[in-house]
Design an enzyme around this catalytic site. Structure first.
Site, PDB file in Angstrom:
ATOM      1  CG  HIS A   1     104.881  83.418 -40.756  1.00  0.00           C
ATOM      2  ND1 HIS A   1     103.752  84.091 -40.351  1.00  0.00           N
ATOM      3  CD2 HIS A   1     105.032  82.367 -39.897  1.00  0.00           C
ATOM      4  CE1 HIS A   1     103.232  83.471 -39.295  1.00  0.00           C
ATOM      5  NE2 HIS A   1     103.990  82.420 -39.008  1.00  0.00           N
TER       6      HIS A   1
ATOM      7  CG  ASN B   1     105.482  90.844 -44.584  1.00  0.00           C
ATOM      8  OD1 ASN B   1     105.380  89.754 -45.140  1.00  0.00           O
ATOM      9  ND2 ASN B   1     104.804  91.158 -43.499  1.00  0.00           N
TER      10      ASN B   1
ATOM     11  CE1 TYR C   1      99.911  84.629 -42.205  1.00  0.00           C
ATOM     12  CE2 TYR C   1      99.832  83.626 -44.381  1.00  0.00           C
ATOM     13  CZ  TYR C   1     100.521  84.312 -43.399  1.00  0.00           C
ATOM     14  OH  TYR C   1     101.830  84.685 -43.613  1.00  0.00           O
TER      15      TYR C   1
ATOM     16  CD  GLU D   1     102.251  80.236 -36.919  1.00  0.00           C
ATOM     17  OE1 GLU D   1     101.461  81.194 -36.872  1.00  0.00           O
ATOM     18  OE2 GLU D   1     103.484  80.388 -36.857  1.00  0.00           O
TER      19      GLU D   1
ATOM     20  CE  LYS E   1     104.917  86.301 -44.800  1.00  0.00           C
ATOM     21  NZ  LYS E   1     104.080  87.485 -44.525  1.00  0.00           N
TER      22      LYS E   1
HETATM   23  P1  DAT Z   1     102.866  89.350 -38.952  1.00  0.00           P
HETATM   24  O1  DAT Z   1     103.262  88.604 -40.211  1.00  0.00           O
HETATM   25  O2  DAT Z   1     103.838  90.444 -38.644  1.00  0.00           O
HETATM   26  O3  DAT Z   1     102.639  88.425 -37.786  1.00  0.00           O
HETATM   27  P2  DAT Z   1      99.981  89.565 -39.174  1.00  0.00           P
HETATM   28  O4  DAT Z   1      99.921  88.233 -38.525  1.00  0.00           O
HETATM   29  O5  DAT Z   1      99.163  90.668 -38.586  1.00  0.00           O
HETATM   30  O6  DAT Z   1     101.494  90.102 -39.248  1.00  0.00           O
HETATM   31  O7  DAT Z   1      99.569  89.444 -40.697  1.00  0.00           O
HETATM   32  C1  DAT Z   1      99.998  88.351 -41.472  1.00  0.00           C
HETATM   33  C2  DAT Z   1     100.463  88.845 -42.802  1.00  0.00           C
HETATM   34  O8  DAT Z   1      99.368  89.466 -43.481  1.00  0.00           O
HETATM   35  C3  DAT Z   1     101.557  89.912 -42.762  1.00  0.00           C
HETATM   36  O9  DAT Z   1     102.843  89.372 -42.636  1.00  0.00           O
HETATM   37  C4  DAT Z   1     101.360  90.606 -44.066  1.00  0.00           C
HETATM   38  C5  DAT Z   1      99.862  90.522 -44.280  1.00  0.00           C
HETATM   39  N1  DAT Z   1      99.217  91.779 -43.836  1.00  0.00           N
HETATM   40  C6  DAT Z   1      99.049  92.214 -42.573  1.00  0.00           C
HETATM   41  N2  DAT Z   1      98.442  93.401 -42.530  1.00  0.00           N
HETATM   42  C7  DAT Z   1      98.209  93.735 -43.813  1.00  0.00           C
HETATM   43  C8  DAT Z   1      97.602  94.845 -44.461  1.00  0.00           C
HETATM   44  N3  DAT Z   1      97.117  95.858 -43.765  1.00  0.00           N
HETATM   45  N4  DAT Z   1      97.548  94.845 -45.822  1.00  0.00           N
HETATM   46  C9  DAT Z   1      98.044  93.821 -46.539  1.00  0.00           C
HETATM   47  N5  DAT Z   1      98.620  92.744 -46.002  1.00  0.00           N
HETATM   48  C10 DAT Z   1      98.709  92.697 -44.658  1.00  0.00           C
HETATM   49 MG    MG Z   2     101.173  86.972 -37.494  1.00  0.00          MG
END
Ligand code: DAT
Ligand code: MG
Length: 179
Positions: free
Chosen positions: A145, A142, A79, A156, A39
């Site tokens: 991805h 974080n 997303y 994807e 990212k």
């Molecule tokens: P992951 O990336 O672990 O698959 P996800 O698909 O649930 O997690 O979410 C995609 C991204 O969105 C994640 O990497 C960071 C962001 N995200 C997820 N939950 C969040 C939250 N509660 N607040 C802010 N950003 C969040």
């Molecule tokens: Mg995810």
């Protein structure tokens, strides 16, 4: 009547088989693939080399890689499943705020194992030794991805790469990684 029911049942079976084999066709065993992206924060913090190093050393095979600044449109599609979440808009903005590195990696159980290498979604919940556990602090930054299933990986990878950008190559160390 019996025959009619049998036809319907078989149709159902065929459909199930078709849809699952279409999704994972050629993507089983050592040919499984996942989509990984460093990212914008990971790029700015010079973590690209470290992240590639971890995947290489693990024994996974790089099959595609690009360095680019993604459009909001492409990220919205990436997303799409999270479109109703309160953080969706901010997530798309952050992901399009700077360059990213997109990659496809291949190997046995690469989807599940990569998720373990990444750690939990929130770096605060991620164990030391994982990428998010070692290099991140907040969920909104974080670093990396990774696809959450083989089906997501397929979707994807086809969103970020054209077919000809996926490189088919022989890895000389394969015999030392797989029995
Ligand atoms: P992951 O990336 O672990 O698959 P996800 O698909 O649930 O997690 O979410 C995609 C991204 O969105 C994640 O990497 C960071 C962001 N995200 C997820 N939950 C969040 C939250 N509660 N607040 C802010 N950003 C969040
Ligand atoms: Mg995810």
């Amino acid at each position: 009547m019996k025959r009619h029911l049998a036809v319907i049942e078989n149709r159902g079976k065929r459909r199930r088989k078709e849809s699952s084999s279409r999704v994972t066709e050629g993507w089983t065993g050592v040919n499984e693939r996942t989509f990984i992206a460093v990212k914008p924060d990971g790029v700015q913090r010079k973590l690209v080399g470290e992240i590639i190093r971890r995947f290489e050393r693990k024994g996974f095979k790089l099959v595609a890689m690009k360095f680019l600044q993604a459009s909001e449109e492409q990220l919205k599609e990436h997303y799409w499943e999270l479109r109703e979440r309160p953080f969706y808009k901010g997530l798309v903005k952050y992901m399009s705020s700077g360059p990213i590195v997109v990659m496809a990696w291949q190997g046995l159980d690469v989807v599940k194992t990569s998720r373990k290498m990444l750690g939990e979604t929130n770096p605060a919940d991620s164990l030391p030794g994982t990428i998010r556990g070692d290099y991140g602090v907040e969920v909104g930054r974080n670093v990396i991805h990774g696809s959450d299933s083989v089906e997501s990986a397929r979707r994807e990878i086809s969103l970020w790469f054209k077919e000809h950008e996926l490189v088919c190559w022989e890895e000389s160390s394969e015999h030392w990684i797989y029995v």
